[in-house]
Scaffold this active site. Structure first.
Site, PDB file in Angstrom:
ATOM      1  N   ASN A   9     -32.306  59.710   2.358  1.00  0.00           N
ATOM      2  CA  ASN A   9     -33.569  58.979   2.173  1.00  0.00           C
ATOM      3  C   ASN A   9     -34.460  59.321   3.369  1.00  0.00           C
ATOM      4  O   ASN A   9     -34.259  58.794   4.459  1.00  0.00           O
ATOM      5  CB  ASN A   9     -33.278  57.472   2.103  1.00  0.00           C
ATOM      6  CG  ASN A   9     -34.551  56.643   2.122  1.00  0.00           C
ATOM      7  OD1 ASN A   9     -35.648  57.162   1.895  1.00  0.00           O
ATOM      8  ND2 ASN A   9     -34.402  55.353   2.385  1.00  0.00           N
ATOM      9  N   TRP A  10     -35.410  60.190   3.125  1.00  0.00           N
ATOM     10  CA  TRP A  10     -36.258  60.652   4.244  1.00  0.00           C
ATOM     11  C   TRP A  10     -37.328  59.644   4.635  1.00  0.00           C
ATOM     12  O   TRP A  10     -38.031  59.846   5.618  1.00  0.00           O
ATOM     13  CB  TRP A  10     -36.915  61.991   3.887  1.00  0.00           C
ATOM     14  CG  TRP A  10     -35.979  63.145   3.916  1.00  0.00           C
ATOM     15  CD1 TRP A  10     -34.659  63.122   4.275  1.00  0.00           C
ATOM     16  CD2 TRP A  10     -36.277  64.512   3.606  1.00  0.00           C
ATOM     17  NE1 TRP A  10     -34.126  64.387   4.204  1.00  0.00           N
ATOM     18  CE2 TRP A  10     -35.101  65.251   3.789  1.00  0.00           C
ATOM     19  CE3 TRP A  10     -37.432  65.172   3.175  1.00  0.00           C
ATOM     20  CZ2 TRP A  10     -35.050  66.631   3.567  1.00  0.00           C
ATOM     21  CZ3 TRP A  10     -37.389  66.543   2.948  1.00  0.00           C
ATOM     22  CH2 TRP A  10     -36.204  67.260   3.151  1.00  0.00           C
ATOM     23  N   LYS A  11     -37.500  58.603   3.827  1.00  0.00           N
ATOM     24  CA  LYS A  11     -38.545  57.604   4.113  1.00  0.00           C
ATOM     25  C   LYS A  11     -39.889  58.321   4.301  1.00  0.00           C
ATOM     26  O   LYS A  11     -40.138  59.310   3.633  1.00  0.00           O
ATOM     27  CB  LYS A  11     -38.135  56.750   5.320  1.00  0.00           C
ATOM     28  CG  LYS A  11     -36.701  56.224   5.180  1.00  0.00           C
ATOM     29  CD  LYS A  11     -36.336  55.157   6.159  1.00  0.00           C
ATOM     30  CE  LYS A  11     -34.904  54.701   5.874  1.00  0.00           C
ATOM     31  NZ  LYS A  11     -34.489  53.572   6.674  1.00  0.00           N
ATOM     32  N   HIS A  96     -35.123  49.399  -2.134  1.00  0.00           N
ATOM     33  CA  HIS A  96     -34.766  49.546  -0.720  1.00  0.00           C
ATOM     34  C   HIS A  96     -35.337  48.363   0.059  1.00  0.00           C
ATOM     35  O   HIS A  96     -36.430  47.884  -0.242  1.00  0.00           O
ATOM     36  CB  HIS A  96     -35.320  50.870  -0.179  1.00  0.00           C
ATOM     37  CG  HIS A  96     -34.795  51.177   1.188  1.00  0.00           C
ATOM     38  ND1 HIS A  96     -35.315  50.586   2.310  1.00  0.00           N
ATOM     39  CD2 HIS A  96     -33.792  51.984   1.599  1.00  0.00           C
ATOM     40  CE1 HIS A  96     -34.645  51.032   3.365  1.00  0.00           C
ATOM     41  NE2 HIS A  96     -33.712  51.877   2.956  1.00  0.00           N
ATOM     42  N   GLU A  98     -36.819  48.127   2.758  1.00  0.00           N
ATOM     43  CA  GLU A  98     -38.172  48.338   3.303  1.00  0.00           C
ATOM     44  C   GLU A  98     -39.229  48.146   2.214  1.00  0.00           C
ATOM     45  O   GLU A  98     -40.329  47.656   2.480  1.00  0.00           O
ATOM     46  CB  GLU A  98     -38.259  49.729   3.949  1.00  0.00           C
ATOM     47  CG  GLU A  98     -37.465  49.777   5.252  1.00  0.00           C
ATOM     48  CD  GLU A  98     -36.901  51.129   5.613  1.00  0.00           C
ATOM     49  OE1 GLU A  98     -37.340  52.154   5.061  1.00  0.00           O
ATOM     50  OE2 GLU A  98     -35.984  51.164   6.454  1.00  0.00           O
ATOM     51  N   GLU A 168     -26.623  48.121   1.385  1.00  0.00           N
ATOM     52  CA  GLU A 168     -27.198  48.405   2.697  1.00  0.00           C
ATOM     53  C   GLU A 168     -27.478  47.098   3.434  1.00  0.00           C
ATOM     54  O   GLU A 168     -28.529  46.466   3.200  1.00  0.00           O
ATOM     55  CB  GLU A 168     -28.514  49.172   2.550  1.00  0.00           C
ATOM     56  CG  GLU A 168     -28.382  50.514   1.865  1.00  0.00           C
ATOM     57  CD  GLU A 168     -29.555  51.427   2.218  1.00  0.00           C
ATOM     58  OE1 GLU A 168     -29.324  52.490   2.780  1.00  0.00           O
ATOM     59  OE2 GLU A 168     -30.706  51.046   1.948  1.00  0.00           O
ATOM     60  N   GLY A 174     -31.034  51.690  10.449  1.00  0.00           N
ATOM     61  CA  GLY A 174     -31.816  52.242  11.550  1.00  0.00           C
ATOM     62  C   GLY A 174     -31.529  51.605  12.900  1.00  0.00           C
ATOM     63  O   GLY A 174     -32.273  51.820  13.857  1.00  0.00           O
ATOM     64  N   SER A 208     -27.068  53.108   9.168  1.00  0.00           N
ATOM     65  CA  SER A 208     -26.571  53.813  10.356  1.00  0.00           C
ATOM     66  C   SER A 208     -25.355  54.702  10.053  1.00  0.00           C
ATOM     67  O   SER A 208     -24.411  54.779  10.838  1.00  0.00           O
ATOM     68  CB  SER A 208     -26.264  52.831  11.487  1.00  0.00           C
ATOM     69  OG  SER A 208     -27.459  52.174  11.896  1.00  0.00           O
ATOM     70  N   GLY A 229     -30.391  57.512   6.051  1.00  0.00           N
ATOM     71  CA  GLY A 229     -31.752  57.648   6.548  1.00  0.00           C
ATOM     72  C   GLY A 229     -31.811  58.676   7.668  1.00  0.00           C
ATOM     73  O   GLY A 229     -31.860  59.879   7.431  1.00  0.00           O
ATOM     74  N   GLY A 230     -31.796  58.192   8.898  1.00  0.00           N
ATOM     75  CA  GLY A 230     -32.000  59.044  10.073  1.00  0.00           C
ATOM     76  C   GLY A 230     -31.163  60.316  10.089  1.00  0.00           C
ATOM     77  O   GLY A 230     -31.670  61.401  10.409  1.00  0.00           O
TER      78      GLY A 230
HETATM   79  P1  PGA Z   1     -30.380  54.699   8.356  1.00  0.00           P
HETATM   80  O1  PGA Z   1     -31.180  54.246   7.050  1.00  0.00           O
HETATM   81  O2  PGA Z   1     -29.306  55.658   7.919  1.00  0.00           O
HETATM   82  O3  PGA Z   1     -31.414  55.356   9.229  1.00  0.00           O
HETATM   83  O4  PGA Z   1     -29.793  53.464   8.953  1.00  0.00           O
HETATM   84  C1  PGA Z   1     -30.505  54.022   5.832  1.00  0.00           C
HETATM   85  C2  PGA Z   1     -31.470  53.622   4.751  1.00  0.00           C
HETATM   86  O5  PGA Z   1     -32.458  52.926   5.037  1.00  0.00           O
HETATM   87  O6  PGA Z   1     -31.288  53.988   3.574  1.00  0.00           O
END
Ligand code: PGA
Length: 246
Positions: A9-11, A96, A98, A168, A174, A208, A229-230
């Site tokens: 997930n590149w956001k 998600h 966010e 999640e 994050g 994470s 994500g990251g």
């Molecule tokens: P993260 O994000 O791996 O940077 O914690 C995961 C996500 O939001 O899907």
């Protein structure tokens, strides 16, 4: 047997040009990975066109990060399932945390989006998870099962079988503070049991996830991969993660 899925997930990261550079570096690494793992990249909408042609014929599937529940209409700024299909998109992340926090997604819109994705031939990756306050109050299981049931309400058994779920914990996203794998596994067991027909549905862990910790998750019986994500933003990091996941 359920597949192992690693979805990046590149956001709101990477322009089209940056996405192409990622894919150029990532595809040779991905082609050397074990066949058991399904690899998904979810770039911003604006990078879909740029990398679609490069991913054609590769083992990497394209995903999006959101979808609207209508096929078309007066919804400024929104993108529909048929529009995503036109770009070769297979998966779409829905709900998600966010999106729920910053864009007003609710259990109702998550349900509508999930149904629209399925109707449009996409595989929804439906994300659920608790805040730290809910966790501290001992409400993780009730919250996560409520969100899961709400997202899948009204779907046929055939459609439920086409869904992917992601657990999640919001406090782990994050933050570098990942959830204990056995705890995540226990939450997922409850998710799987809360709606009929989820036995063969993949459930991904997110929060994470890194190359160093993914195997601790995927070796748990209920955990079928990662929503990342990251650690999905760098080609060698994401390739290492996909390898360890399998
Ligand atoms: P993260 O994000 O791996 O940077 O914690 C995961 C996500 O939001 O899907």
């Amino acid at each position: 047997m359920r597949p192992v899925i690693c979805a990046g997930n590149w956001k709101m990261h990477k322009t089209g040009r940056e996405a192409v550079a990622f894919v150029d570096a990532f595809l040779p690494l991905a082609s050397a990975l074990p066949g058991r793992v399904e690899i998904v990249l979810c770039p911003p909408f604006t990078a879909l066109a740029a990398i679609r042609a490069k991913l054609d014929g590769s083992r990497v599937r394209l995903g999006a990060q959101d979808v609207h529940w209508e096929e078309s209409g007066a919804f400024t700024g929104a993108i529909s399932a048929p529009m995503l299909r036109e770009y070769g998109v297979h998966y779409v992340i829905i709900g998600h945390s966010e999106r729920r926090e910053y864009f007003g997604d609710t259990d109702l819109t998550v349900r509508l989006k999930t149904a629209a994705a399925l109707a449009g031939g996409l595989t929804p990756i439906v994300a659920v998870g608790e805040t730290i306050a809910l966790r501290d109050a001992g409400k993780t299981l009730s919250h996560v099962t409520l969100q899961t049931r709400a997202a899948l309400e009204g779907l046929s058994q055939a459609d439920v079988a086409r869904v992917v779920l992601a657990y999640e914990p919001i406090w782990a996203i994050g933050t570098g503070r990942s959830c204990d794998p056995s705890e995540a596994n226990a939450v997922m067991a409850e998710m799987r049991a809360c709606v009929p027909g989820l036995r063969d549905v993949p459930i991904l862990y997110g929060g994470s996830v890194k190359p160093e910790n993914i195997a601790a998750y995927t070796t748990q019986p209920e955990i079928d991969g990662g929503l990342v994500g990251g650690a999905s933003l760098d080609p060698s990091s994401f390739a290492a993660l996909c390898e360890k996941a399998s």
